[in-house]
Design a protein around this motif. Sequence first.
Motif, PDB file in Angstrom:
ATOM      1  N   ARG A 295       3.529   5.717  -6.081  1.00  0.00           N
ATOM      2  CA  ARG A 295       3.533   5.400  -7.338  1.00  0.00           C
ATOM      3  C   ARG A 295       4.764   4.540  -7.798  1.00  0.00           C
ATOM      4  NH1 ARG A 295       3.546  11.286  -7.328  1.00  0.00           N
ATOM      5  NH2 ARG A 295       1.610  12.207  -7.294  1.00  0.00           N
TER       6      ARG A 295
ATOM      7  N   ASN B  12       6.646   0.438  -7.361  1.00  0.00           N
ATOM      8  CA  ASN B  12       6.355  -1.026  -7.347  1.00  0.00           C
ATOM      9  C   ASN B  12       7.033  -1.833  -6.613  1.00  0.00           C
ATOM     10  OD1 ASN B  12       8.405  -2.069  -9.037  1.00  0.00           O
ATOM     11  ND2 ASN B  12       7.780  -0.686 -10.426  1.00  0.00           N
TER      12      ASN B  12
ATOM     13  N   ARG C  64      -8.109   0.244 -12.377  1.00  0.00           N
ATOM     14  CA  ARG C  64      -9.472  -0.161 -11.938  1.00  0.00           C
ATOM     15  C   ARG C  64     -10.683   0.204 -12.977  1.00  0.00           C
ATOM     16  NH1 ARG C  64      -7.394   1.647  -6.720  1.00  0.00           N
ATOM     17  NH2 ARG C  64      -7.667   3.745  -7.250  1.00  0.00           N
TER      18      ARG C  64
ATOM     19  N   GLN D   4       5.894   3.087 -12.632  1.00  0.00           N
ATOM     20  CA  GLN D   4       4.334   2.374 -12.669  1.00  0.00           C
ATOM     21  C   GLN D   4       4.259   1.720 -13.870  1.00  0.00           C
ATOM     22  OE1 GLN D   4       1.863   5.362 -10.411  1.00  0.00           O
ATOM     23  NE2 GLN D   4       1.063   3.660  -9.647  1.00  0.00           N
TER      24      GLN D   4
ATOM     25  N   ASN E 159       0.919  -1.213   0.058  1.00  0.00           N
ATOM     26  CA  ASN E 159      -0.081  -0.221   0.028  1.00  0.00           C
ATOM     27  C   ASN E 159       0.938   1.225  -0.037  1.00  0.00           C
ATOM     28  OD1 ASN E 159      -2.338  -1.170   0.073  1.00  0.00           O
ATOM     29  ND2 ASN E 159      -2.680  -1.464   2.128  1.00  0.00           N
TER      30      ASN E 159
ATOM     31  N   LYS F 176       2.255   1.800  -3.456  1.00  0.00           N
ATOM     32  CA  LYS F 176       1.468   2.185  -4.533  1.00  0.00           C
ATOM     33  C   LYS F 176       0.955   3.665  -4.122  1.00  0.00           C
ATOM     34  CE  LYS F 176      -0.911  -2.191  -5.459  1.00  0.00           C
ATOM     35  NZ  LYS F 176      -2.323  -2.833  -5.490  1.00  0.00           N
TER      36      LYS F 176
ATOM     37  N   GLU G 175      -3.211   3.487 -10.599  1.00  0.00           N
ATOM     38  CA  GLU G 175      -4.006   2.412  -9.901  1.00  0.00           C
ATOM     39  C   GLU G 175      -5.545   2.694 -10.266  1.00  0.00           C
ATOM     40  OE1 GLU G 175      -2.872  -0.129  -8.142  1.00  0.00           O
ATOM     41  OE2 GLU G 175      -0.931   0.318  -8.729  1.00  0.00           O
ATOM     42  N   ASP G 176      -5.819   3.850 -10.316  1.00  0.00           N
ATOM     43  CA  ASP G 176      -7.333   4.260 -10.534  1.00  0.00           C
ATOM     44  C   ASP G 176      -7.697   3.979 -12.021  1.00  0.00           C
ATOM     45  OD1 ASP G 176      -9.710   5.193  -9.949  1.00  0.00           O
ATOM     46  OD2 ASP G 176      -9.290   7.150 -10.497  1.00  0.00           O
TER      47      ASP G 176
END
Length: 766
Positions: free
Chosen positions: A461, A463, A617, A505, A455, A458, A613-614
Amino acid sequence: MSNGNLQDYSLHDLFRLEVEGQSQLLTDGLLSLERQPTAAAELESCMRAAHSLKGAARIVGLSAAVSVAHAMEDCLVDAQNGRILLDHASIDALLGGVDLLVRIASTPAAEAGAWMQDEAPEALRFRATLAAALAGETSASAAGAPAIPASAQGDAGAAAASASASAPAPTATAAEAHSADGEAEERVLRIDARNLNRLLGLAGESLVVSRWLDPFVRSLNRLKQLQRDGAQALDRLAEAAPALAQEQRAAALLLQARTALGEAQSLLGERSYQLDLFERRFASVAHRLYDEALASHMRPFADGTRGLNRMVRDVARELGKQAQLEIAGAKTQVDRDVLTKLEAPLGHLLRNAVDHGIETPEERLAAGKPAEGKIRLEAHHVAGLLEIVVEDDGRGIAIDRVRELVIERGLSDEATAQRLSEAELLEFLFLPGFTLKRTVTEISGRGVGLDAVQNMVKQLRGNVRLTARPEQGLRFQLHLPLTTSVLRTLVVEIGGEPYAFPLAQIARTATVARQDLQWLEGRQHFALDGRRVGLVAAQQLLGGEAKPAPEQLQVVVLGDRGHVHEYGLAVDRFVGVSELVVQPLDPRLGKVKDIDSGALLDDGTPVLIVDVEDLLRSIERLVSTGHLAQVRYDDGAHTASRKRVLVVDDSLTVRELERKLIESGGYAVEVAVDGMDGWNAVRSGHFDLVVTDIDMPRMDGIELVSLIKKDARLRATPVMIVSYKDREEDRRRGLDAGADFYLTKGGFHEEALLQAVVDLIGEAIA
């Protein structure tokens, strides 16, 4: 820190600052002495630190701290003189003394009354613990010399005399030392972090503005060339028309024009040179300002690792293990915000390494390893990113055990779990609540450590990658931006607008030829390093002017390598790699879908920084609902005459079957997942035929047919219904709605479907 800063501090604040510095020195020294008990330099350094703290505590009136520091000093003096040899128990006790001094110093001055007594309970307990530890060491020693310092036995007066006789002259406190070396020390000021961020933002903007002058310099150079051309044109005119030179008025005007043009050239040349010089100086100053502002955000990695050696040592002792932490890259520069956020994740990783990875001394010796386990923490810069590596030489991870737990907890069925690769199985370790331990302890076993690590990564930004080496330990690699204020990004163009993707990312970039695209379950895929990656049109997610895709697609690959959540984002073009000063969006906007923040490019163009990440999704939602659009190509003259067919069906199997059958006839086919999707497609594109099912969510086929036939622009488009409903009333209902043909799924075959298409719109090539 200069005297000007110290004058605002109380004596208690100065003591706290003294303890902060000396406690780290004591901790590092004691950990070294645990390995080399007779190291003279470490003994001298620790003794001086304890002595300094004793003097500072006496000035402040904290008698309990004086007692603790005095006991530690006497113990270290005896170790220097060879009267005792520090062992694990005595190091434990001394480290406990360091902790107690930190507690005393951290107590607010208004509440420090309890520490102003010699007989404070905590101080007495410490002295008793130290005495017991040294008594145990003495009884095990062959030498008969006294081993317990006087202060540890409670005789503070005798100990003070002994210390005064044997110890070097008292050193100055931290405040005094800074005062004495005020000229040599760098001045340190306290500044609000928000002000520092604003300063960096303004420095970044000045860097961008400095580049705006370059086009003006080039324009002036072009204007100089035009003036030279004008002067030459006048000369050629005079040569071509000699009569002008003989006519008095014409000759005067020609001379006047040449004179004015010459003056203009001279003035323009001078001003152009001055502007060019100013532009270079301005750019240089802006660069230096930006670099200095950025440097003010950076701290050495060592600032974030204080206490980690002690933590590893204490956890190992508690578990009956031996472990040593090696830290490399202590001088690596890291953003202070990143460094703060790294504290908890690094603690989780190191505790896991000791608890899960490092074996007991007996197990290690049986495996042919040294009794003491090694844990390495390293930080360095790689390709403009901060790479942090945490690795151990422990037992590693039993992959079969991970696979068993995945099945046992219902995270995957057995058949799928057996096909999962080692890398895919290791990803389960990052899930919340997933742990390999059968029992929960205070140290680990709850399955929250690696989840917290992921978390944090992330949020920054970045990995994280996990590599398992059987019987040789684990290796975690964290890739993070060097700073949260300045971001290294890949700038791309999508729908005519620039967007920036954080480099940390991006899995990789690729160029995909049209012929390399494949269809799988109704979606476009391409092969990458032996695996299939789903293709996504960036314009569907981020908007912009829709353009046909070129024959060679430029693709940004996002997500976890080799996993189902890996996608290739087709963009218009790659602009290049750029370092951007991050500008947060106005909070009144709230959370902008798929966007994290903004910035300015070198030429001053605003650019949006993508929230990867958004965005992932959003892609997942499109995939799960079946609304993911395909990348469309401009087939030029060859396919301009190919007739286009839209297939609308909510069944993936039927939709793909119909698409393949119709494409085999040479038609260009697109698909829609339900009536609403089909209606949007037919309104936004041109189709020669629509083939639709009846029973579909959101909008059924009958309603779709009705809408098409009621639309003045679309009513001439033929519509074929292909449905399982084969009753005469169903057929009549479809035809009454306006369908041009009704075919039942239960009875049609390739020839029947293709023949119906040909009957309605003719051959594929007009």
